[in-house]
Design a protein around this motif. Structure first.
Motif, PDB file in Angstrom:
ATOM      1  N   GLY A 106      -7.615   9.235  -5.337  1.00  0.00           N
ATOM      2  CA  GLY A 106      -6.415  10.042  -5.532  1.00  0.00           C
ATOM      3  C   GLY A 106      -5.470  10.039  -4.346  1.00  0.00           C
ATOM      4  N   GLU A 107      -5.950   9.656  -3.172  1.00  0.00           N
ATOM      5  CA  GLU A 107      -5.065   9.632  -1.997  1.00  0.00           C
ATOM      6  C   GLU A 107      -4.016   8.544  -2.170  1.00  0.00           C
ATOM      7  OE1 GLU A 107      -5.218   9.114   2.820  1.00  0.00           O
ATOM      8  OE2 GLU A 107      -6.784  10.257   1.803  1.00  0.00           O
ATOM      9  N   GLU A 108      -2.817   8.834  -1.663  1.00  0.00           N
ATOM     10  CA  GLU A 108      -1.703   7.895  -1.742  1.00  0.00           C
ATOM     11  C   GLU A 108      -1.250   7.532  -0.329  1.00  0.00           C
ATOM     12  OE1 GLU A 108       1.154   9.885  -4.276  1.00  0.00           O
ATOM     13  OE2 GLU A 108      -0.050   9.481  -6.066  1.00  0.00           O
ATOM     14  N   PRO A 109      -1.847   6.506   0.263  1.00  0.00           N
ATOM     15  CA  PRO A 109      -1.488   6.148   1.632  1.00  0.00           C
ATOM     16  C   PRO A 109      -0.082   5.594   1.774  1.00  0.00           C
ATOM     17  CG  PRO A 109      -3.067   4.593   0.740  1.00  0.00           C
ATOM     18  CD  PRO A 109      -2.945   5.692  -0.254  1.00  0.00           C
ATOM     19  N   ILE A 122      -7.858  -3.643   2.124  1.00  0.00           N
ATOM     20  CA  ILE A 122      -8.982  -3.020   1.415  1.00  0.00           C
ATOM     21  C   ILE A 122     -10.255  -3.815   1.704  1.00  0.00           C
ATOM     22  CG2 ILE A 122      -9.953  -2.399  -0.835  1.00  0.00           C
ATOM     23  CD1 ILE A 122      -7.075  -2.104  -1.863  1.00  0.00           C
ATOM     24  N   VAL A 123     -11.246  -3.136   2.253  1.00  0.00           N
ATOM     25  CA  VAL A 123     -12.544  -3.752   2.524  1.00  0.00           C
ATOM     26  C   VAL A 123     -13.444  -3.571   1.316  1.00  0.00           C
ATOM     27  CG1 VAL A 123     -14.587  -3.706   4.014  1.00  0.00           C
ATOM     28  CG2 VAL A 123     -12.308  -3.393   5.004  1.00  0.00           C
ATOM     29  N   ALA A 124     -13.490  -2.375   0.783  1.00  0.00           N
ATOM     30  CA  ALA A 124     -14.278  -2.078  -0.411  1.00  0.00           C
ATOM     31  C   ALA A 124     -13.549  -0.977  -1.165  1.00  0.00           C
ATOM     32  CB  ALA A 124     -15.680  -1.627  -0.038  1.00  0.00           C
ATOM     33  N   GLY A 125     -13.440  -1.121  -2.455  1.00  0.00           N
ATOM     34  CA  GLY A 125     -12.784  -0.092  -3.257  1.00  0.00           C
ATOM     35  C   GLY A 125     -11.701  -0.665  -4.138  1.00  0.00           C
ATOM     36  N   LYS A 126     -10.895   0.238  -4.665  1.00  0.00           N
ATOM     37  CA  LYS A 126      -9.856  -0.168  -5.610  1.00  0.00           C
ATOM     38  C   LYS A 126      -8.666   0.770  -5.485  1.00  0.00           C
ATOM     39  CE  LYS A 126     -11.293  -1.489  -9.603  1.00  0.00           C
ATOM     40  NZ  LYS A 126     -11.815  -1.508 -10.970  1.00  0.00           N
ATOM     41  N   ALA A 127      -7.476   0.209  -5.635  1.00  0.00           N
ATOM     42  CA  ALA A 127      -6.238   0.987  -5.603  1.00  0.00           C
ATOM     43  C   ALA A 127      -5.342   0.501  -6.737  1.00  0.00           C
ATOM     44  CB  ALA A 127      -5.535   0.811  -4.258  1.00  0.00           C
ATOM     45  N   ALA A 166       7.069   1.251  -4.104  1.00  0.00           N
ATOM     46  CA  ALA A 166       6.029   1.708  -5.032  1.00  0.00           C
ATOM     47  C   ALA A 166       5.040   2.577  -4.269  1.00  0.00           C
ATOM     48  CB  ALA A 166       5.324   0.521  -5.669  1.00  0.00           C
ATOM     49  N   THR A 167       4.231   3.299  -5.023  1.00  0.00           N
ATOM     50  CA  THR A 167       3.169   4.137  -4.462  1.00  0.00           C
ATOM     51  C   THR A 167       1.847   3.416  -4.649  1.00  0.00           C
ATOM     52  OG1 THR A 167       4.355   6.197  -4.907  1.00  0.00           O
ATOM     53  CG2 THR A 167       1.942   6.343  -4.782  1.00  0.00           C
ATOM     54  N   VAL A 168       0.973   3.530  -3.655  1.00  0.00           N
ATOM     55  CA  VAL A 168      -0.373   2.978  -3.780  1.00  0.00           C
ATOM     56  C   VAL A 168      -1.333   4.166  -3.800  1.00  0.00           C
ATOM     57  CG1 VAL A 168      -2.151   1.524  -2.755  1.00  0.00           C
ATOM     58  CG2 VAL A 168       0.262   0.861  -2.572  1.00  0.00           C
ATOM     59  N   ARG A 169      -2.099   4.266  -4.882  1.00  0.00           N
ATOM     60  CA  ARG A 169      -3.048   5.367  -5.064  1.00  0.00           C
ATOM     61  C   ARG A 169      -4.461   4.803  -5.149  1.00  0.00           C
ATOM     62  NH1 ARG A 169      -1.949   8.252 -10.225  1.00  0.00           N
ATOM     63  NH2 ARG A 169      -0.217   9.101  -9.040  1.00  0.00           N
ATOM     64  N   MET A 170      -5.375   5.417  -4.415  1.00  0.00           N
ATOM     65  CA  MET A 170      -6.759   4.960  -4.439  1.00  0.00           C
ATOM     66  C   MET A 170      -7.403   5.398  -5.752  1.00  0.00           C
ATOM     67  SD  MET A 170      -6.126   3.625  -1.633  1.00  0.00           S
ATOM     68  CE  MET A 170      -7.555   2.589  -1.585  1.00  0.00           C
ATOM     69  N   VAL A 171      -8.069   4.456  -6.432  1.00  0.00           N
ATOM     70  CA  VAL A 171      -8.717   4.730  -7.706  1.00  0.00           C
ATOM     71  C   VAL A 171     -10.032   5.457  -7.470  1.00  0.00           C
ATOM     72  CG1 VAL A 171      -9.741   3.680  -9.774  1.00  0.00           C
ATOM     73  CG2 VAL A 171      -7.598   2.769  -8.828  1.00  0.00           C
ATOM     74  N   TYR A 172     -10.783   5.029  -6.470  1.00  0.00           N
ATOM     75  CA  TYR A 172     -11.998   5.738  -6.061  1.00  0.00           C
ATOM     76  C   TYR A 172     -12.120   5.607  -4.551  1.00  0.00           C
ATOM     77  CZ  TYR A 172     -13.997   1.068  -6.998  1.00  0.00           C
ATOM     78  OH  TYR A 172     -14.229  -0.270  -7.071  1.00  0.00           O
ATOM     79  N   ASP A 173     -13.032   6.360  -3.964  1.00  0.00           N
ATOM     80  CA  ASP A 173     -13.184   6.324  -2.512  1.00  0.00           C
ATOM     81  C   ASP A 173     -13.259   4.865  -2.060  1.00  0.00           C
ATOM     82  OD1 ASP A 173     -13.326   9.028  -2.837  1.00  0.00           O
ATOM     83  OD2 ASP A 173     -15.370   9.259  -2.072  1.00  0.00           O
TER      84      ASP A 173
END
Length: 176
Positions: A106-109, A122-127, A166-173
């Motif tokens: 949910g964070e939007e860096p 991104i090392v691990a995860g999804k946005a 655009a906004t980048v939002r993390m899908v999961y941690d």
């Protein structure tokens, strides 16, 4: 691949070299193939063995993630046009300057309309990359892309010195 469909060597790996570690740690698909020019003897450590050891020794998992993070940053510095003209010493400084962090779901860096606070890898995860379009009651959010391990974001706003489009939002941690 280069024009004409031929494969191009991104990196040569010599004795003692490691391959496949990023796909192993991130569970993402591989982004390159490995081909031997001369024949080789290779040792393979299966994913399930590593996972069993990491379950008993959490520090192993941390070390693998850090190794992959360093490898991804090094690959970015070698292959990205952003760093093409930089001397090796400057690249080494950039490699050390990347800070490690976990961005919660949910964070939007990066936020549309605001300057990017940095370049993220991104090392691990999804946005997901989202853009607000339209105004008032006709405003809608359009999903432009999904990003995963080894993907970069935030760089365009930095390069052009303008607010993010655009906004980048993390899908999961996610680890960046």
């Amino acid at each position: 691949k280069v024009p004409g469909g031929r494969a191009r060597a991104k990196r040569r790996v010599g004795p003692g070299g490691v391959v496949g570690e990023v796909a192993l740690v991130t569970r993402a698909g591989r982004v390159a193939a490995v081909r031997s020019e001369t024949g080789l003897m290779a040792l393979r450590l299966a994913r399930d063995v590593i996972e069993r050891i990491a379950a008993r020794e959490p520090s192993l998992a941390d070390e693998l993630v850090e190794f992959c993070r360093q490898r991804m940053i090094a690959n970015l510095l070698e292959t990205s046009p952003l760093f093409a003209g930089w001397a090796d010493g400057e690249r080494a400084q950039v490699l050390e300057a990347f800070d490690r962090r976990v961005l919660p779901a949910g964070e939007e860096p990066v936020t549309q309309g605001k300057p990017s606070p940095g370049l993220f890898l991104i090392v691990a995860g999804k946005a997901e990359v989202l853009r607000r379009e339209g105004k008032g009651k006709k405003e809608q959010v359009v999903r432009l892309a999904e990003l995963g391990p080894a993907d970069v974001f935030g760089e365009m706003s930095l390069v052009v010195e303008r607010p993010a489009t655009a906004t980048v939002r993390m899908v999961y941690d996610s680890a960046v």
